[in-house]
Enzyme design. Structure first.
Site, PDB file in Angstrom:
ATOM      1  N   ARG A 178       0.836  -1.205   0.000  1.00 16.10           N
ATOM      2  CA  ARG A 178       0.000   0.000   0.000  1.00 16.10           C
ATOM      3  C   ARG A 178       0.866   1.247   0.000  1.00 16.10           C
ATOM      4  O   ARG A 178       0.563   2.233  -0.683  1.00 16.10           O
ATOM      5  CB  ARG A 178      -0.942   0.003   1.201  1.00 16.10           C
ATOM      6  CG  ARG A 178      -2.016  -1.066   1.138  1.00 16.10           C
ATOM      7  CD  ARG A 178      -2.994  -0.951   2.291  1.00 16.10           C
ATOM      8  NE  ARG A 178      -3.801   0.249   2.194  1.00 16.10           N
ATOM      9  CZ  ARG A 178      -4.594   0.706   3.172  1.00 16.10           C
ATOM     10  NH1 ARG A 178      -4.636   0.067   4.337  1.00 16.10           N
ATOM     11  NH2 ARG A 178      -5.307   1.802   3.005  1.00 16.10           N
ATOM     12  N   CYS A 236      -1.106   5.818   9.144  1.00 18.31           N
ATOM     13  CA  CYS A 236      -1.477   4.551   8.504  1.00 18.31           C
ATOM     14  C   CYS A 236      -2.598   4.841   7.519  1.00 18.31           C
ATOM     15  O   CYS A 236      -2.560   5.853   6.827  1.00 18.31           O
ATOM     16  CB  CYS A 236      -1.881   3.516   9.561  1.00 18.31           C
ATOM     17  SG  CYS A 236      -3.304   4.020  10.567  1.00 18.31           S
TER      18      CYS A 236
END
Length: 281
Positions: A178, A236
């Site tokens: 990611r 995150c």
């Protein structure tokens, strides 16, 4: 609090629960994109533990501030009082074992000024593996006296996170793919904040979900430039797993600040720059 007091083992918790001032227990089981975990709590929880819903009580409504923006402090304080969290008495939070949700509760209580909150290392799985009992008893705590005072620990907004990536150390706690922008299953754009370093929080724990030794964690973070005294930030996807990395840094003896809006807030604004690939820039 010292770094070592941020977490405790199942054996340590059992001893404290039998002591003169047992901690208040919060069960923060949560599944990303999954169903409400209250039924799992009702099927078996630590004796005396109160269920706390991450999406409803540890986050505000999703929107431009991200998928899990910080809750209104007063609403959070009300939820913690309902859960029996005292103003200064010991609190221990746990989840199903991943540690992310428990760390979110830990961080929020610290941010709002609670002086004595820790995470059960390894969560419910560690408790049962150590022979700890669970119960289906209904828990109705008396309302407590906790009053939130936000600002006790560091919090970054998007601009401050961008600055931290340039002038300090900004860690991206998501999975490496990611960070590199190879996949993005949730947010509108893949990639990372320019200058941020990939540091998946899953690499801070062993196969049993417990944190690696403090010295091991410290060596890992120092290898990324996140040493004691450095200006360190963490983000995150939506501010949940980043709280777990903040906790890992705490265990390692390194202070850090949380970018709560994280990638879900950053990527929602097309004017913000996005970097892809393994290079931080």
């Amino acid at each position: 609090m010292t770094a070592k007091s941020a977490i405790l083992s199942a054996a340590e918790l059992r001893t404290e629960l039998a002591g003169l001032r047992p901690p208040v227990l919060l069960d923060v089981r949560w599944q990303l994109g999954g169903p409400d975990q209250r039924p799992a709590y009702e099927a078996g929880h630590l004796p005396g533990a109160v269920y706390v819903d991450l999406d409803r009580e540890l986050a505000g409504p999703p929107g431009s501030g991200g998928r899990h923006p910080l809750p209104d402090p007063e609403a959070f304080g009300e939820a913690m009082r309902r859960a029996g969290v005292p103003a200064d008495g010991p609190v221990v939070v746990y989840d199903g074992g991943l540690g992310w949700a428990a760390a979110r509760a830990w961080w929020l209580l610290r941010w709002t000024g609670h002086p004595n909150v820790r995470v059960l290392d390894g969560g419910l799985a560690a408790w049962t593996a150590a022979g700890g009992v669970v119960t289906t008893d209904r828990v109705t705590p008396a309302e407590s006296d906790f009053k939130p005072t936000p600002g006790a620990v560091g919090l970054l907004d998007a601009d401050a996170a961008a600055l931290r990536a340039r002038d300090g150390v900004l860690l991206d706690a998501r999975a490496g793919e990611r960070y590199r922008g190879e996949v993005e299953p949730i947010d509108p754009v893949g990639g990372h904040i320019p200058g941020a370093l990939s540091a998946p929080t899953t690499e801070n724990v062993g196969p049993d979900g417990r944190f690696l030794p403090a010295d091991t964690l410290r060596a890992r973070f120092e290898g990324l430039g996140a040493s004691e005294g450095a200006a360190v930030g963490v983000y995150c996807g939506s501010g949940v797993s980043a709280a777990h990395e903040v906790l890992a840094l705490e265990v390692a003896g390194i202070e850090s600040d949380l970018y709560a809006g994280s990638w879900s807030e950053w990527s929602a604004d097309p004017a913000r720059p996005v970097a892809t690939g393994p290079d931080p820039q």
